[in-house]
Each structure stands twice: as structure tokens, then as C-alpha cells.
Design a protein around this motif. Structure first.
Motif, PDB file in Angstrom:
ATOM      1  N   ARG A 169       0.858  -1.194   0.000  1.00 41.55           N
ATOM      2  CA  ARG A 169       0.000   0.000   0.000  1.00 41.55           C
ATOM      3  C   ARG A 169       0.885   1.231   0.000  1.00 41.55           C
ATOM      4  NH1 ARG A 169      -4.921   0.592   1.750  1.00 41.55           N
ATOM      5  NH2 ARG A 169      -4.495   2.122   3.339  1.00 41.55           N
ATOM      6  N   CYS A 170       0.628   2.111  -0.948  1.00 37.18           N
ATOM      7  CA  CYS A 170       1.406   3.341  -0.975  1.00 37.18           C
ATOM      8  C   CYS A 170       1.018   4.213   0.219  1.00 37.18           C
ATOM      9  CB  CYS A 170       1.125   4.097  -2.275  1.00 37.18           C
ATOM     10  SG  CYS A 170       1.959   5.686  -2.343  1.00 37.18           S
ATOM     11  N   PRO A 171       2.001   4.799   0.911  1.00 32.91           N
ATOM     12  CA  PRO A 171       1.669   5.621   2.084  1.00 32.91           C
ATOM     13  C   PRO A 171       0.923   6.899   1.730  1.00 32.91           C
ATOM     14  CG  PRO A 171       4.018   5.722   1.613  1.00 32.91           C
ATOM     15  CD  PRO A 171       3.440   4.692   0.688  1.00 32.91           C
ATOM     16  N   HIS A 172       0.851   7.227   0.463  1.00 36.13           N
ATOM     17  CA  HIS A 172       0.165   8.462   0.085  1.00 36.13           C
ATOM     18  C   HIS A 172      -1.346   8.273   0.106  1.00 36.13           C
ATOM     19  CE1 HIS A 172      -1.034  11.507  -3.158  1.00 36.13           C
ATOM     20  NE2 HIS A 172      -0.910  12.150  -2.021  1.00 36.13           N
ATOM     21  N   GLU A 173      -1.897   7.552  -0.857  1.00 37.24           N
ATOM     22  CA  GLU A 173      -3.346   7.306  -0.842  1.00 37.24           C
ATOM     23  C   GLU A 173      -3.690   5.827  -0.936  1.00 37.24           C
ATOM     24  OE1 GLU A 173      -6.084   9.640  -3.152  1.00 37.24           O
ATOM     25  OE2 GLU A 173      -4.906  11.452  -2.936  1.00 37.24           O
ATOM     26  N   GLY A 174      -2.694   4.984  -0.735  1.00 39.76           N
ATOM     27  CA  GLY A 174      -3.023   3.570  -0.615  1.00 39.76           C
ATOM     28  C   GLY A 174      -3.017   2.756  -1.895  1.00 39.76           C
ATOM     29  N   ALA A 175      -2.437   3.254  -2.969  1.00 45.42           N
ATOM     30  CA  ALA A 175      -2.420   2.488  -4.224  1.00 45.42           C
ATOM     31  C   ALA A 175      -1.686   1.163  -4.041  1.00 45.42           C
ATOM     32  CB  ALA A 175      -1.723   3.306  -5.310  1.00 45.42           C
ATOM     33  N   PRO A 176      -2.086   0.139  -4.796  1.00 41.62           N
ATOM     34  CA  PRO A 176      -1.402  -1.158  -4.696  1.00 41.62           C
ATOM     35  C   PRO A 176      -0.022  -1.086  -5.356  1.00 41.62           C
ATOM     36  CG  PRO A 176      -3.084  -1.221  -6.413  1.00 41.62           C
ATOM     37  CD  PRO A 176      -3.185   0.131  -5.760  1.00 41.62           C
ATOM     38  N   ARG A 203       7.844   3.244  -8.709  1.00 38.21           N
ATOM     39  CA  ARG A 203       7.100   4.460  -9.028  1.00 38.21           C
ATOM     40  C   ARG A 203       5.629   4.123  -8.849  1.00 38.21           C
ATOM     41  NH1 ARG A 203       6.843   9.198 -11.950  1.00 38.21           N
ATOM     42  NH2 ARG A 203       5.214   8.970 -13.465  1.00 38.21           N
ATOM     43  N   CYS A 204       4.992   4.749  -7.876  1.00 39.88           N
ATOM     44  CA  CYS A 204       3.620   4.382  -7.507  1.00 39.88           C
ATOM     45  C   CYS A 204       2.698   4.454  -8.730  1.00 39.88           C
ATOM     46  CB  CYS A 204       3.099   5.306  -6.409  1.00 39.88           C
ATOM     47  SG  CYS A 204       1.386   4.975  -5.998  1.00 39.88           S
ATOM     48  N   PRO A 205       1.789   3.451  -8.850  1.00 40.91           N
ATOM     49  CA  PRO A 205       0.920   3.411 -10.036  1.00 40.91           C
ATOM     50  C   PRO A 205      -0.040   4.594 -10.113  1.00 40.91           C
ATOM     51  CG  PRO A 205       0.207   1.797  -8.409  1.00 40.91           C
ATOM     52  CD  PRO A 205       1.537   2.326  -7.941  1.00 40.91           C
ATOM     53  N   TRP A 206      -0.264   5.305  -9.017  1.00 42.18           N
ATOM     54  CA  TRP A 206      -1.207   6.414  -9.086  1.00 42.18           C
ATOM     55  C   TRP A 206      -0.489   7.741  -9.308  1.00 42.18           C
ATOM     56  CZ3 TRP A 206      -5.380   5.324  -4.737  1.00 42.18           C
ATOM     57  CH2 TRP A 206      -6.073   4.140  -5.071  1.00 42.18           C
ATOM     58  N   HIS A 207       0.062   8.306  -8.277  1.00 40.76           N
ATOM     59  CA  HIS A 207       0.591   9.668  -8.420  1.00 40.76           C
ATOM     60  C   HIS A 207       2.082   9.717  -8.671  1.00 40.76           C
ATOM     61  CE1 HIS A 207      -2.911   9.528  -5.660  1.00 40.76           C
ATOM     62  NE2 HIS A 207      -3.378  10.373  -6.557  1.00 40.76           N
ATOM     63  N   GLY A 208       2.685   8.551  -8.832  1.00 43.06           N
ATOM     64  CA  GLY A 208       4.072   8.530  -9.274  1.00 43.06           C
ATOM     65  C   GLY A 208       5.120   8.819  -8.221  1.00 43.06           C
ATOM     66  N   TRP A 209       4.775   8.808  -6.943  1.00 43.67           N
ATOM     67  CA  TRP A 209       5.813   8.993  -5.927  1.00 43.67           C
ATOM     68  C   TRP A 209       6.806   7.835  -6.045  1.00 43.67           C
ATOM     69  CZ3 TRP A 209       3.454  10.681  -0.541  1.00 43.67           C
ATOM     70  CH2 TRP A 209       2.768  11.895  -0.722  1.00 43.67           C
ATOM     71  N   GLU A 210       8.063   8.142  -5.825  1.00 40.47           N
ATOM     72  CA  GLU A 210       9.083   7.103  -5.963  1.00 40.47           C
ATOM     73  C   GLU A 210       9.622   6.670  -4.604  1.00 40.47           C
ATOM     74  OE1 GLU A 210      11.989   8.503  -8.761  1.00 40.47           O
ATOM     75  OE2 GLU A 210      10.630   8.179 -10.459  1.00 40.47           O
TER      76      GLU A 210
HETATM   77  S1  FES Z   1      -1.101   6.656  -3.817  1.00 40.65           S
HETATM   78 FE1  FES Z   1       0.985   6.362  -4.273  1.00 40.65          FE
HETATM   79  S2  FES Z   1       1.655   8.260  -4.922  1.00 40.65           S
HETATM   80 FE2  FES Z   1      -0.401   8.616  -4.395  1.00 40.65          FE
END
Ligand code: FES
Lengths: 370, 137
Positions: free
Chosen positions: B42-49, B77-84
Motif C-alpha cells: 500500500r502506498c503511504p500516500h493514498e493507498g495504491a497497490p 514508481r507508484c501506479p497512481w501519483h508517481g511517488w518514488e
Molecule cells: S497513492 Fe501512491 S503516490 Fe499517491
């Protein structure tokens, strides 16, 4: 390490999710297969599409308005297993988005075929018309949660009005979408017949960012990077809000409701404060305005939430929401695009129950009469 | 720390990943250049897989016009907002102090060694010639 998240979805989050159904004001459907539009396009325009394709207003050949950060600007997990681009498979959209996020209604925003950026206005009108029919046949008819918008590019006002009339008769569209980057600023009088008709029909006017205008997206010219261009969405929206207000659109059409879609809302306070100050100094230049610009902004405009600005301190977002007003904000996810907002985590500041109800549901229900 | 034997190394092809449910959490294991990295899915930003993240190189530029690629495939590179994020420790590159993905130590042990130790789970058939991926949580 305050932001380390180490948690599966909590039980309370599940509960909150089921309590509040969401109206998502920005869902992007896409055409699944070439030819899906054929049934809605006359032979003349089918052949035109095949022979000439799009002729856009952009001065550069070989660039696409869909960068660039991610193929088709999409979430990497949104490519349907059935092939086709993200957002093109209803079952997958249900499974990935509408069902798990408990979406009560989703307002469709179509961007395919650069609908609003066609230089050939007649061709543009033909595809707008086709896409308006396609939205019902492929989406709203198959899933009543999905609500269509009437696409009507305003640079040929006559075409636009004819299309608005045609769709309004069908009676299933919830909004009229016009081009965010038309040939002239949106407040100009040449566009007013459309605003007049929208007001009479009681349909909100939707303005969704994007597309390719003939003008550079920033006042400084054409940017080098996608990150710059993406940033310019906020300036473009601010310029259009200014034009609409100062040219007197809400003054002239007091019942017209205008929705800015995908422009976020962080820029609104400063744009409005500046307008107010300037109005005090220069009101004799715009004597048609009877009230301060901020009053028009607070009464005639709505803003979808995505992309939500994420200041380092949550309290700054809090002030933004308070200033813009929880009654002006409409939740939007932008599914399936790369900057999608998950309703559970998008607001990095706590919202009261009343605010949540308004932003996630109540405001859109009232505005779109759902 | 509990040790969980989750898969054979051969179950995850190079450049691929696999998600395992461990203690009620989804943990994703990546196979990059012969190494294995385990992170919370889970991405710490908004939870993307994160299983859908792109595995990219670290791109740096000491000065305009000069570009360097390093650690190919080791950045997520997160599948949603691209945070690395750095796969090795879950650290983000743009705001390493505040944002981090939970990562887990991964050990690779031969089947032979496992057979000797206490962690031979009945559900995991052991072939002495294989190597196994073990996650510590
Ligand atoms: S949910 Fe991963 S960068 Fe936003």
C-alpha cells in the motif's frame, strides 16, 4: 516517521465508507474499440475521421495533449483485462471503482478524440454529437449510476445550441460541458447564447480542464515540461473564472450554475482576493458588476476537489476548505487517471460529518438534481 | 520477529513481483537483479497497490544537461501519483524523513538449510535443490 502507513483498511474506514455513498463528479469513460462511435457518426464523418483524423489547434505537430507522465495519463492499475484503454470497460470500472468506493452516481467527463480541440468545428460538432449519444448507449443505459454531460464546443455557438436542444429533449443529461480553452476567454459575449440556454434549461455549465487550445497554456508561453503544463491547469482555471466574473456572466445570468472540474481549489482564495481589491480600484471600468467579485464566486460557482493541494501542514488545507466553503466543493476522483483521488485518503485534514456529507454527496445531489 | 516462508525464488521471475497475505497484511515481494525486496502493498500516500508500480531506475542530474541512471529497476514508481520509493528500505526520495513505505527484511535460504531449521511449514513442500523466500515481520 509520522507518515509511515502500516495498516490494512481499518474497520472504521469500512464502516464510514458504507455510511456515506459518494457522488463522484469526474469519471472518465473511454472508447473501447475503434468503430464504437461509427453507429453515431454519419458516413461522411466516419470517412473524414479515417482519412484526415484530428486537426488540432496546437501549433506543434506530433505532440499529444495526453502526456506523458503515465501512458494515456492513466493509473497503471486501471488497464482493463479485456484490452482497450483505461476507463473503457464498464465491468472493470464497476469492479475497480464504482462498487468498492460505493459510488452512488458518477458524472461522466469524456475527453476522447480531443473533442473540444478540433480546428474543424463541423467535424468537432459531429464527434461531440456522436459522443453524446455514445455516453447514453454505452454507459448510462447500462449503469444508471453513470450520468452523462452534453458536450457542446462553444466556438460555433449555433452548433452548440442545436446540440444542447437535441440532448435536452432526450432529458437524461445532467450538465452542459464547454471547452475550457476556447478561442476567446469564456466570459466573452459571443458565448452568451449558450449560457442563456443553459440557464433556461436549468443545467449547470461544466468546464473540465485540458484539451489543446490555440493559445499557450501559460501567460509566459509554451512550457517545456509536462510538470509545468500540468501546473498551468490552475492558472487557466483562474483566468477563466476571472473572465466569467469580470465580463459579467453571473451578473447577467444569475441562475446559471458553473462548475470548474479538475482544476482543484487551492488557487481560488488568492485569485478572488485579488479580483476584489482590483474591483475596488477599477470598478468604473466594469460598471456592469453590481457586487464584489467574491460574492459572485461564492454564489454561482462550484469546484470539484481533485487534484487536492497537499500542503505540508494539514491546517493550511483546512483554511482553504473553510475559505472556499464546504458548500462549493464537489468530490471528484478523476478515475482512471494517474492523479486519481481516493475518497478515503484524499483530504489530508479531518472533515466534520456535515462537511463530509456536503462535499461527498449533498452538494452534487442538489446541483445536478440527482 | 516472525519468519514466514512465502515462496520459492523461482516463483517470482526477474523483474516481476508477487503479493502474499502475511498476518492480515498484503506484502509484495519484488525480484530485481537477483535480489528480493518485500514491502507493504500500500502506498503511504493514498493507498495504491504497489504491486502495480513501475520498477524504474534512479535518475539524477548533477547539473542541467547531465543525466545519470543508476540502480536500474530498484525504484518503485507508484501506479497512481508517481511517488518514488527505494525498494531496499521503502524510503521515498522526495521527502525521505516523512514518507516511507513499510519494508520487511527478506532472507533467501536454501531448502536444505530450511529443512534443518524450525521453519519447515507443512504447507510448503521442500525440495532441497530450491531456494525459498522468507519474509520477516
Ligand atoms: S497513492 Fe501512491 S503516490 Fe499517491
Amino acid at each position: 516517521m509520522s507518515d509511515v502507513i502500516d495498516r490494512p483498511i481499518l474497520a472504521e474506514e469500512e464502516a464510514a465508507k458504507s455510511r456515506l455513498r459518494i457522488i463522484d463528479c469526474d469519471v472518465h469513460p473511454s472508447i473501447h474499440a475503434h468503430g464504437d462511435l461509427d453507429q453515431f457518426l454519419s458516413k461522411r464523418w466516419q470517412e473524414h475521421l479515417r482519412t484526415y483524423g484530428s486537426h488540432l489547434r496546437t501549433p506543434y505537430i506530433g505532440t499529444t495533449p495526453y502526456p506523458r507522465s503515465s501512458p494515456l495519463i492513466a493509473r497503471r492499475d486501471a488497464w482493463p483485462p479485456t484490452g482497450g484503454p483505461p476507463g473503457s470497460d464498464l465491468d472493470f470500472m464497476r469492479k475497480q471503482h464504482l462498487d468498492p468506493l460505493n459510488v452512488e452516481y458518477g458524472i461522466l467527463q469524456v475527453l476522447d478524440l480531443f473533442i473540444f480541440s478540433q480546428q474543424n468545428l463541423e467535424f468537432g460538432a459531429a464527434i461531440q454529437r456522436a459522443i453524446n449519444d455514445w455516453q447514453l448507449a454505452f454507459w448510462s443505459d447500462r449503469d444508471p449510476r453513470l450520468k452523462a454531460s452534453i458536450l457542446a464546443g462553444q466556438d460555433d455557438t449555433q452548433f452548440a445550441i442545436a446540440e444542447i436542444e437535441r440532448c435536452a429533449k432526450i432529458g437524461r443529461y445532467v450538465q452542459i460541458n464547454v471547452c475550457p480553452r476556447a478561442n476567446e476567454p469564456l466570459g466573452r459575449r459571443r458565448y452568451w447564447p449558450i449560457y442563456a440556454r443553459a440557464q433556461e434549461l436549468g443545467l449547470p455549465l461544466g468546464i473540465h480542464v485540458g484539451g489543446y487550445g490555440g493559445h499557450a497554456p501559460t501567460g509566459g508561453g509554451w512550457p517545456s515540461y509536462y510538470v509545468e503544463e500540468h501546473q498551468s491547469n490552475a492558472h487557466t482555471m483562474a483566468a477563466q473564472l476571472t473572465s466569467l466574473v469580470l465580463e459579467g456572466v453571473p451578473e447577467r445570468f444569475p441562475d446559471l450554475k458553473i462548475v470548474f472540474i479538475e482544476g482543484g481549489f487551492g488557487w481560488i482564495p488568492s485569485a478572488t482576493w485579488r479580483m476584489d481589491r482590483h474591483f475596488e480600484a477599477f470598478r468604473s471600468e466594469v460598471p456592469h458588476l453590481k457586487r464584489r467579485p467574491s460574492e459572485y464566486v461564492k454564489e454561482h460557482f462550484w469546484f470539484t476537489t481533485q487534484p487536492i493541494d497537499e500542503p505540508d501542514e494539514g491546517k493550511h488545507l483546512r483554511s482553504l476548505i473553510e475559505w472556499v466553503g464546504a458548500d462549493r466543493l464537489l468530490f471528484s476522483s478523476d478515475y482512471p487517471h494517474w492523479d486519481f483521488d481516493d475518497p478515503r485518503y484524499a483530504f489530508k485534514t479531518p472533515l466534520s460529518e456535515t462537511e463530509r456529507r456536503k462535499i461527498f454527496n449533498g452538494n452534487a445531489r442538489a446541483l445536478y438534481k440527482l | 520477529m516472525a519468519r514466514h516462508i512465502v515462496a520459492r525464488t523461482s516463483d517470482i521471475p526477474p523483474g516481476g513481483n508477487k503479493v502474499f497475505g502475511v498476518d492480515g497484511r498484503d506484502i509484495v515481494v519484488f525480484h530485481v537483479n537477483g535480489e528480493f525486496f518485500a514491502l507493504l502493498n500500500r502506498c503511504p500516500h493514498e493507498g495504491a497497490p504497489l504491486e502495480k508500480a513501475a520498477c524504474v531506475a534512479r535518475l539524477t542530474s548533477p547539473e542541467p544537461g547531465i543525466y545519470q541512471r543508476s540502480r536500474v529497476g530498484e525504484l518503485l514508481r507508484c501506479p497512481w501519483h508517481g511517488w518514488e520509493f527505494d525498494m531496499r528500505n521503502g524510503q521515498s526520495y522526495f521527502d525521505p524523513k516523512r514518507v516511507k513505505v513499510r519494508s520487511y527484511p527478506v532472507a533467501i535460504e536454501s531448502g536444505e538449510k530450511l529443512q534443518k531449521g524450525p521453519y519447515v511449514a507443512e504447507t510448503f513442500p521442500v525440495h532441497v535443490e530450491d531456494s525459498y523466500i522468507i519474509i520477516e515481520t
